[in-house]
Design an enzyme around this catalytic site. Structure first.
Site, PDB file in Angstrom:
ATOM      1  N   ASN A 182     -17.367  49.829 -16.308  1.00  0.00           N
ATOM      2  CA  ASN A 182     -17.942  51.142 -16.011  1.00  0.00           C
ATOM      3  C   ASN A 182     -17.202  52.271 -16.728  1.00  0.00           C
ATOM      4  OD1 ASN A 182     -17.620  49.681 -12.958  1.00  0.00           O
ATOM      5  ND2 ASN A 182     -19.657  49.840 -13.823  1.00  0.00           N
TER       6      ASN A 182
ATOM      7  N   ALA B  44     -18.877  50.537 -10.181  1.00  0.00           N
ATOM      8  CA  ALA B  44     -17.727  49.641 -10.288  1.00  0.00           C
ATOM      9  C   ALA B  44     -18.182  48.208 -10.408  1.00  0.00           C
ATOM     10  CB  ALA B  44     -16.771  49.786  -9.118  1.00  0.00           C
ATOM     11  N   SER B  45     -17.866  47.619 -11.527  1.00  0.00           N
ATOM     12  CA  SER B  45     -18.035  46.186 -11.774  1.00  0.00           C
ATOM     13  C   SER B  45     -17.162  45.836 -12.954  1.00  0.00           C
ATOM     14  CB  SER B  45     -19.495  45.827 -12.095  1.00  0.00           C
ATOM     15  OG  SER B  45     -20.344  46.043 -10.988  1.00  0.00           O
ATOM     16  N   ASN B  46     -16.856  44.571 -13.085  1.00  0.00           N
ATOM     17  CA  ASN B  46     -16.135  44.078 -14.248  1.00  0.00           C
ATOM     18  C   ASN B  46     -16.962  42.989 -14.916  1.00  0.00           C
ATOM     19  OD1 ASN B  46     -13.803  45.562 -13.356  1.00  0.00           O
ATOM     20  ND2 ASN B  46     -13.225  43.833 -12.044  1.00  0.00           N
TER      21      ASN B  46
ATOM     22  N   ARG C   6      -9.358  49.973 -14.827  1.00  0.00           N
ATOM     23  CA  ARG C   6      -9.657  48.543 -14.747  1.00  0.00           C
ATOM     24  C   ARG C   6      -9.884  47.953 -16.134  1.00  0.00           C
ATOM     25  NH1 ARG C   6     -14.351  48.016 -12.685  1.00  0.00           N
ATOM     26  NH2 ARG C   6     -14.744  50.153 -12.015  1.00  0.00           N
TER      27      ARG C   6
END
Length: 841
Positions: A520, A263-265, A541
């Site tokens: 991701n 999880a990252s943006n 997301r």
């Protein structure tokens, strides 16, 4: 090992802890606290050190973030090492020792099993190869960094609390230690082998085909039945005799590894979508909620290198950040760079052999010596096949001395598990990150980014006028299959044939949409010709970020901060659509109204009403009662779908299931929205066959009961943040009831969920504890005089006695930015604490 000495040592630490806990409660008797606090010294105005060429200036700001200025790169990276040791020494040492498989030298026999497993991966070989291939300039950087770390060690006798509590004196830092840290990062961002082990555990109970339902690839892709069928002729329970030991080991790995979760943006906007007409680059990396976190902030400057951003403790230069010309950020690709192979094994004349293409071959033996705190060295023989290390010894329940064998453990099964792992080119990757920091424009950055081969990332980057995206890493090419689930090793038909050429990795520059974003998610078409992974994270997301950016045409810093802090949950909205869709809504009401229990009926209808789009905007804010109902419903429906088949919440299968739901697009969200035909919708504990709507109706009732139990029967007191919190817990406090106030921070109410841009992940079906958060938030708006905003959490320092151990938490909770200035006047204004280091004459 001398068990008496080990016991005495552990007893001493426990008694010291107990005594210290009591002492800290007595006014005026804070002996241990004072000893800890000696490790934090006032910043002197000047010091002298040997081993540097010229004066170094180190400034710190209100949060203790360092700005390091030197007159040459040798001194700059020396100072980088010096400051890293001052801020994060314990963390650096632990990461290197963990990846070397040497934690038992600090903690004794309690971590020996983890050490054996890690040593079985043979990271030492990759580090040794990288050191041999390293170019002279990169080696010089690592040597200078190491000298800086060691200069701090030599000039400081008072070490942080963890060293006192473990009675461990760190060794001198070496260039190899930095590569071990890089190797751990590689393992953290490519953990598919853990998913494959979880599959074997689940298949042992459910069978291969039914277990495949728990490993969905993506909403629009089929369940991987074909992958699961590769082992149909092999009894799953004969493979996973190691399952109990593995789950114990996995729990320890999750405590010790600082990342290992997805999880990252990141996103970038071209100038035609911004107010200034210049690019904006954003990144917020979502990592394990831990104290300290995996990042530290730093600004490095000399005539030939300047960059500001985050770095990993133990790495000399900026990993993600901005250099005054180019900005770059990263998310995990979720790469499948690890494959498990099931090997047919036998022992002939004392030699362990494995079958390969019709021939029995001797397993390669490698003797490893494990030194243990308080005990004698232990020797273990580890084995390898042509696919890589054989994990049986590392995953098995290894006996302790004096029973520990010096010969290979006998095979207790006719099957073994070996691991193929792409961990090459660490030397090139290290240099690539250094080169990114020196890039003058997007074209130079493009060339540097392409050389990141040992870590699997979506790197989004840009300069004032352009934006780009590049997938990095070495992706294995397979003869057959996708490598999503374990493969037979004895046939050779699933072997690797090489790696994807760098020019075949996905890339984009200045797309027509005017923006780029990754989160991701699956970033390539469904029919992409090369297998990057089967472990993408959910699309929510990325979909949300894209929908917001698409509408922007005058974006600015404030808009990026707002989007970073957004707690809207696309998944919550999709659940609402499901519950109020036709015919689901009608069937739900029919089932609920058919219940005889009036209170149960009222509770379920109440939950349904609270989740209505008319009453709930799908924003998971901490003070929202409706968000609390949604979170409780997601928790309850997961248990309702899967818990009965998996043997209860104490079973190994349930723990493996929870484990795998954390790592990629998961079965709970997949079943809830897309798999009404799944066999898991039936509750096996009743005498009838349930439908999806039956389970949904029960979950609505259970959600209300849960909130009544956890919060209050008074609905006015319900808030999502009362059960969903941020709580930074030091690893030590997970094993003792003392030092919590000294080592931990929190709890604080948390908004959001795993599907919101502002991630606050909890594990559906287990509890509501937040375990994954934005560990840093960065924005670079090239249209501003000072383009960069960057914050981390909980603080810059890893020393619990430091005022900067948790002082960024308030800014994190409110979503504030923090400038990282480049202009001289702004630097001197913000970084107002100054220390000068002069060369010793």
């Amino acid at each position: 090992m001398n068990r008496t000495k080990s016991y005495q040592r552990r007893r001493f630490v426990i008694m010291a802890t107990l005594a210290c806990g009591l002492i800290l409660m007595l006014p005026g008797c804070i002996v241990m606290q004072k000893k800890f606090d000696k490790s934090v010294e006032p910043l002197p105005e000047s010091i002298t050190l040997s081993g540097i060429n010229d004066e170094i200036i180190i400034r710190r700001d209100f949060y203790g973030v360092p700005y390091i200025e030197a007159k040459n790169e040798d001194d700059l990276f020396f100072a980088s090492g010096y400051i890293a040791a001052e801020d994060r020494l314990w963390q650096m040492v632990m990461m290197s020792m963990l990846m070397q498989g040497r934690l038992a030298e600090i903690a004794g026999e309690d971590t020996l099993k983890l050490d054996i497993f890690i040593r079985s991966l043979n990271a030492k070989k990759f580090v040794s190869d990288a050191m041999k291939k390293m170019d002279p300039a990169s080696l010089r950087i690592l040597e200078n960094y190491s000298r800086g770390v060691n200069a701090w060690l030599e000039s400081h006798n008072n070490l942080p609390a963890e060293f006192i509590l473990t009675d461990y004196k760190p060794e001198k830092w070496k260039p190899e230690d930095t590569l071990y840290v890089f190797g751990m990062l590689n393992m953290d961002v490519s953990g598919n082998f853990i998913e494959e082990l979880d599959f074997l555990i689940l298949a042992a109970k459910l069978g291969y085909e039914k277990a495949a339902w728990l490993f969905p690839v993506y909403p629009d892709e089929k369940i991987p039945f074909e992958e699961a069928a590769k082992l149909k002729d092999v009894p799953a329970d004969s493979i996973v005799q190691i399952k109990t030991a593995f789950m114990e080991l996995r729990r320890e790995m999750k405590q010790k590894l600082p990342m290992s979760v997805p999880a990252s943006n990141n996103w970038a906007l071209s100038g035609r979508k911004t107010a200034s007409g210049k690019s904006i680059v954003e990144n917020d990396t979502h990592l394990m909620l831990m104290i300290p976190n995996a990042w530290m902030l730093m600004h490095l400057k000399c005539p030939t290198y300047e960059a500001a951003g985050v770095t990993i403790p133990g790495v000399p230069f900026i990993t993600l950040g901005y250099n005054g010309r180019v900005a770059w950020g990263a998310t995990m690709v979720m790469a499948d760079s690890q494959d498990l192979f099931i090997e047919k094994m036998r022992t002939e004349g004392g030699t362990v052999e494995y079958l390969s293409k019709g021939k029995w071959l001797p397993a390669i033996q490698r003797k490893e010596t494990f030194n243990m705190q308080g005990g004698k060295p232990v020797e273990v023989v580890l084995l390898e096949t042509n696919h890589g290390p054989l994990l049986n010894t590392g995953l098995a329940g290894v006996p302790f001395p004096p029973e520990m064998p010096v010969q290979p453990l006998p095979m207790t099964s006719e099957y073994g598990i070996s691991l193929s792992w792409a961990m090459e080119q660490g030397n090139r990757t290290l240099k690539a990150f250094y080169d990114i920091g020196k890039a003058a424009d997007i074209r130079e950055a493009q060339q540097a980014v392409r050389n990141v081969q040992a870590i699997y990332l979506n790197i989004v980057y840009g300069d004032r006028d352009s934006i780009a995206w590049q997938v990095t890493g070495s992706f294995p090419l397979r003869k057959k299959g996708k490598g999503i689930l374990p493969s037979p090793g004895w046939t050779g038909e699933y072997d690797w044939t090489g790696f994807l050429a760098p020019d075949k990795r996905p890339f984009s520059m200045n797309p027509a949409e005017g923006f780029i974003t990754t989160a991701n998610n699956r970033t390539v078409p469904k029919n992409f010709p090369y297998q990057l992974t089967g472990s993408w994270y959910h699309p929510d997301r990325a979909e949300r970020i894209a929908s917001v950016l698409k509408k922007m045409d005058k974006a600015a810093m404030k808009d990026m901060l707002k989007l970073q802090g957004e707690q809207f949950s696309s998944m919550a909205e999709k659940v609402q659509r499901l519950l109020y869709s036709d015919p689901v809504n009608g069937r739900l009401k029919e089932i609920i109204k058919g219940w005889k229990n009036k209170k149960k009926k009222a509770r379920a209808l109440e939950a349904l009403a609270l989740l209505s789009p008319k009453n709930f905007n799908a924003v998971m804010s901490a003070n929202s009662a409706n968000a609390a109902v949604m979170g409780a419903f997601m928790h309850c429906v997961t248990r309702g779908i899967f818990l009965d088949e998996l043997g209860g919440e104490e079973s190994l299968q349930w723990q493996a299931f929870l484990d795998v739901t954390m790592m990629s697009y998961s079965a709970p969200e997949d079943h809830l929205l897309y798999r009404p035909e799944s066999p898991f919708w039936d509750n096996t504990e009743t005498g009838k066959v349930e439908t999806r709507e039956d389970i949904l109706a029960e979950a609505l009732d259970s959600a209300i009961l849960l909130l009544e139990d956890r919060i209050s029967k008074n609905r006015e007191k319900w808030q999502w943040g009362k059960i969903h919190t941020y709580h930074w817990k030091h690893e030590f406090t997970k094993q003792t009831s003392f030092f919590h106030g000294y080592l931990n921070r929190g709890p604080f109410p948390a908004g959001g969920d795993v599907h919101s841009v502002n991630v606050s992940t909890f594990t559906w079906g287990e509890n509501f504890d937040t375990w994954n958060i934005p560990a840093m938030r960065m924005i670079v708006d090239f249209g501003l005089d000072e383009p960069m905003s960057l914050i981390t959490v909980p603080g810059q320092s890893g020393n619990p006695s430091s005022p900067h151990y948790g002082d960024m938490i308030p800014a994190f909770l409110t979503g504030e930015g923090r400038p990282m200035p480049f202009r001289k006047e702004n630097v001197e204004k913000q970084y107002d604490s100054v220390m000068r280091i002069a060369p010793e004459k």
